[in-house]
Design an enzyme around this catalytic site. Structure first.
Site, mmCIF file in Angstrom:
data_model
loop_
_atom_site.group_PDB
_atom_site.id
_atom_site.type_symbol
_atom_site.label_atom_id
_atom_site.label_comp_id
_atom_site.label_asym_id
_atom_site.label_seq_id
_atom_site.Cartn_x
_atom_site.Cartn_y
_atom_site.Cartn_z
ATOM 1 N N ASP A 136 7.294 -3.505 6.333
ATOM 2 C CA ASP A 136 7.752 -2.443 5.436
ATOM 3 C C ASP A 136 9.278 -2.327 5.452
ATOM 4 O OD1 ASP A 136 5.091 -1.804 4.829
ATOM 5 O OD2 ASP A 136 4.959 -0.478 6.548
ATOM 6 N N GLU A 170 -0.733 1.985 -1.293
ATOM 7 C CA GLU A 170 0.220 2.594 -0.367
ATOM 8 C C GLU A 170 1.603 1.993 -0.621
ATOM 9 O OE1 GLU A 170 -1.044 1.703 3.600
ATOM 10 O OE2 GLU A 170 -0.868 -0.461 3.347
#
Length: 356
Positions: free
Chosen positions: A47, A221
């Site tokens: 991420d 997400e």
């Protein structure tokens, strides 16, 4: 701390010496499936959050007190230079010594890093924020909680009572908005206060539901928001991510991919290229598995002064599928007909996205 940083640096060095980074020919643009080849890097990360400040790039990722890497180019070499926080996050939840999915932005002379604390498979999560006058290590002030889900003050208020407070991103439009969410009921947007340290109205959050994947375990997400005139773009990761088993991979197409919708209004609705609302399962795929790139996601976008760059983590299939074997890749973005397309080569025209 010095021992931790040394070990992380050593790990990064060893990885960079073993990962077969490909040298692409200048005219090599597309691989299997029509997707552009990635620009591989030596940065091991999940991420990623990347910003450019002056002539240097800064990357932020999960690690003890949030890791910070620095490089003079997107390709690297990326050097671990320290941690963002001085200690555990000022939120008593989850793995608060290793906050997840940090998202760092610059607004005026201030840098904001929004982070999440949680544990795998749990929605007892929270989002916090730290600020600094410089993007590197040292000098960050942790302001703690912005919102939380699962338990604690405010967690029973909609949408916190149905969502999971991880993967924060910021969109600054008429007001600053926090966008967050993972699996369960999807991704939401709430207005922030003027100082961007709390919700504008904790008693009445004025939330908007932006993304929902109705299938199976609702795998949406990792949102990220940008503006490229005249559209606002909402990016998200769809599918299964992380700590994959090479002998039991998700069905083809069910692994991570990077998807997007656009809107003329920062509050949406965000529609994909077919006109489907993202909250109804829509999402145009911008980048997906190809060649030795598997399950790209956890994406973000930055502007290098000339063009927009899409960056993400991915599994290099020539290396392995483990959690600690993901690295950052990137591509330039072009916008034919107003829809982002990942390219290997720099587009012939400069982009003009607005970044804060």
């Amino acid at each position: 701390m010095l021992v931790v940083l040394f070990l992380l640096s050593l790990t990064s060095l060893c990885y960079s010496l073993t990962v077969p980074l490909k040298a692409r020919d200048a005219d090599t643009t597309a691989g299997p499936g029509g997707y552009a080849h990635t620009h591989p890097t030596d940065l091991m990360i999940h991420d990623p959050s990347v910003i450019k400040y002056g002539d240097k790039y800064y990357a932020y990722g999960v690690g003890v007190y949030i890791n910070i890497w620095e490089s003079w180019t997107m390709d690297g070499p990326w050097n671990l230079t320290g941690s963002l926080l001085d200690g555990p996050a000022a939120i008593n939840k989850g793995a608060n010594t290793e906050p997840w999915a940090p998202n760092t932005i610059q607004v005026g002379d201030t840098f904001y890093c929004y982070y999440a604390v949680s544990e795998a498979g749990s929605r007892d999560s929270a989002i916090g924020v730290a600020t600094s006058s410089h993007p590197g290590p040292g000098g960050w002030t942790d302001h703690g909680l912005v919102l939380q889900t699962g338990s604690g003050v405010g967690s029973q208020q909609y949408p916190m009572n149905v969502s999971n407070a991880i993967d924060p991103t910021i969109l600054i439009a008429d007001v600053p908005y926090l966008i967050y969410g993972s699996y369960w009921t999807g991704i939401y947007q709430v207005p922030l206060s003027e100082d961007m340290l709390s919700m504008a109205d904790p008693q009445s959050p004025d939330a908007t539901h932006l993304v929902y994947a109705p299938q199976g375990i609702h795998p949406a997400e990792g949102s990220f928001a940008t503006y490229h005139a005249p559209y606002y773009y909402l990016w998200f990761s769809h599918g299964q991510c992380c700590d994959l088993n090479a002998n039991a991979l998700p069905a083809a197409g069910h692994e991570y991919s990077i998807r997007v919708g656009r809107s003329m209004d920062p509050r949406g609705p965000y529609l994909d290229k077919d006109g489907t609302d993202l909250v109804n399962g829509g999402g145009t795929i911008v980048y997906a598995s190809n060649d030795d790139v598997y399950a790209p996601g956890g994406e973000g976008v930055l502007n290098d002064g000339q063009n927009d760059i899409l960056f993400y983590h991915y599994v290099n299939t020539t290396v392995g599928y483990g959690f600690n074997q993901t690295s950052m890749g990137w591509n330039f973005l072009d916008y034919p007909d107003g829809w982002p397309v990942a390219t290997y080569n720099r587009p012939s025209t400069s982009s003009s996205s607005y970044f804060w």
